[in-house]
Design an enzyme around this catalytic site. Structure first.
Site, PDB file in Angstrom:
ATOM      1  N   LYS A   1     -50.252  11.165  80.577  1.00 54.75           N
ATOM      2  CA  LYS A   1     -49.617  10.227  82.508  1.00 54.75           C
ATOM      3  C   LYS A   1     -48.949  11.464  82.755  1.00 54.75           C
ATOM      4  CE  LYS A   1     -46.672   8.892  78.229  1.00 54.75           C
ATOM      5  NZ  LYS A   1     -45.259   9.007  78.137  1.00 54.75           N
TER       6      LYS A   1
ATOM      7  N   LYS B   1     -46.042  23.004  77.202  1.00 51.34           N
ATOM      8  CA  LYS B   1     -45.772  21.858  78.247  1.00 51.34           C
ATOM      9  C   LYS B   1     -44.261  23.422  79.098  1.00 51.34           C
ATOM     10  CE  LYS B   1     -45.448  16.799  77.567  1.00 51.34           C
ATOM     11  NZ  LYS B   1     -45.183  16.123  76.899  1.00 51.34           N
TER      12      LYS B   1
ATOM     13  N   LYS C   1     -57.045  16.235  77.963  1.00 52.46           N
ATOM     14  CA  LYS C   1     -56.278  15.364  77.421  1.00 52.46           C
ATOM     15  C   LYS C   1     -56.220  14.580  78.429  1.00 52.46           C
ATOM     16  CE  LYS C   1     -52.366  14.481  76.011  1.00 52.46           C
ATOM     17  NZ  LYS C   1     -50.684  13.642  75.875  1.00 52.46           N
TER      18      LYS C   1
END
Ligand code: ATP
Ligand code: LTN
Length: 331
Positions: free
Chosen positions: A200, A115, A197
């Site tokens: 969202k 992130k 992965k």
């Protein structure tokens, strides 16, 4: 334990539209625990602000995530459904556990590395200490079992390490939680890049199937899913796209790999993709309908939030009393 039932806790961030990864890896499995366990399912808005959110969207998605919990089969009478920021003990224990979590431990977290690479302009302290807050979520309720996708395994291990450290100093304060990671569906991959992965927060909409996508959209996204240049539907190393579609099909239909291989022997990828899309859209149709009904009744959702927060707070208070006393805070 609450009464004589063991405890389940899990959380989903209201940070975007929920995907079939969130559904198959986590939410779909939640209702299986409702009879045997006391279940706490939380909308973790404190976690969501580790990335910048638009306030009106965060508020809307908090309602939506709660509505999706219910639409996916969680009965608010049988489960404690609540919003994290409504129970201040999460932030309080989160801070306390920050002081029992090592810099080196947090530095090793792959979610932080991923992130922070994707959000280079906002690598804030909350993004770094996120796992201590997650540990607080879990340990506050003396949780026995945490159903999550495999991407959360490292955070669960850290939770156990922090609990062991704290218990080692102060005696048995926290129950040691175990993860519950589903065998099939633990990691649904992106339809555009099946080596990463399904997330969202991926900006490529074709990579993701949302729980709330309508049937045409679901069929179109599966039709475009990246596969390979062969024609045989089977699970094999290197066939990441087909392997992922087989996993998704298996989750929605309950069929085994052998059954899927037999069903599509001699047929092309086109037929298979259509079948995966239809199975997905058909299973999600009732979820979509129930979601629309719930979103039209904000007052009902607010009642659930209020009742859930009261139940959660009363359970959290018991742990917090113990923690404060052990640490040496004046009552
Ligand atoms: P992001 O992808 O933006 O980082 P996220 O969807 O991983 O967000 P959460 O909303 O907190 O983050 O995830 C909720 C639950 O869904 C977690 O238990 C997580 O493990 C699971 N989950 C998320 N993505 C997948 C996936 N692709 N496959 C299986 N489980 C998943
Ligand atoms: N970290 C999780 C969301 C999350 C969670 C939790 C999951 C926050 N607190 C407690 C299980 C238990 C994520 O990013 N997917």
């Amino acid at each position: 334990m609450l009464g004589d039932k063991k405890i389940v806790f899990s959380g989903v961030q209201p940070s975007g539209n929920l995907t079939i990864g969130n559904y198959l890896g986590a939410i779909k499995n939640f209702s299986a625990f409702s009879d045997e366990y006391h279940c706490f399912y939380c909308v973790v808005d404190l976690h969501a602000i580790t990335l910048r959110q638009v306030p009106a969207e965060l508020r809307r998605r908090t309602y939506e995530t709660l509505a999706l919990y219910i639409a996916c089969g969680l009965d608010p009478e049988k489960n404690t459904l609540f919003v994290q920021s409504h129970v201040p003990a999460h932030a309080e224990l989160g801070w306390i556990l920050d002081c029992y979590t090592m810099f080196g431990e947090l530095s090793r977290m792959t979610q932080f590395k991923d992130k922070s690479a994707k959000n280079a302009s906002n690598i804030n302290a909350g993004l770094f200490t996120y796992p201590s807050l997650m540990a607080a979520d879990i340990l506050l309720y003396q949780t026995d079992l945490v159903p999550v996708g495999i991407d959360q395994k490292q955070h669960l291990e850290l939770t156990r390490d922090v609990a062991t450290r704290f218990n080692g100093i102060y005696g048995d304060v926290f129950t040691m939680p175990d993860g519950y990671i589903p065998q099939t569906g633990m990691k649904i991959m992106s339809l555009a890049d099946p080596t990463s992965k399904m997330s969202k927060s991926d900006p490529n909409e074709n990579a993701i199937v949302y729980i709330l996508d309508d049937k045409d959209t679901v069929l179109r996204k599966f039709r475009r899913a990246v596969t390979d240049s062969e024609t045989e539907v089977c699970r094999r190393e290197g066939k990441d796209g087909i392997n992922n579609l087989m996993t998704i099909y298996s989750c929605f239909t309950g069929k085994t790999d052998e059954e899927i291989v037999r069903e599509f022997a001699g047929r092309g990828y086109g037929d298979f993709k259509l079948a995966v899309g239809e199975a997905c859209a058909d299973q999600l149709a009732p979820v979509r309908e129930e979601f629309a009904r719930l979103m039209a009744d904000k007052a009902y959702l607010e009642d659930i939030m209020k009742k859930g927060a009261a139940e959660a707070a009363s359970c959290a208070l018991k742990t917090m009393r113990k923690v404060r006393k052990k640490i040496g805070f004046v009552n």
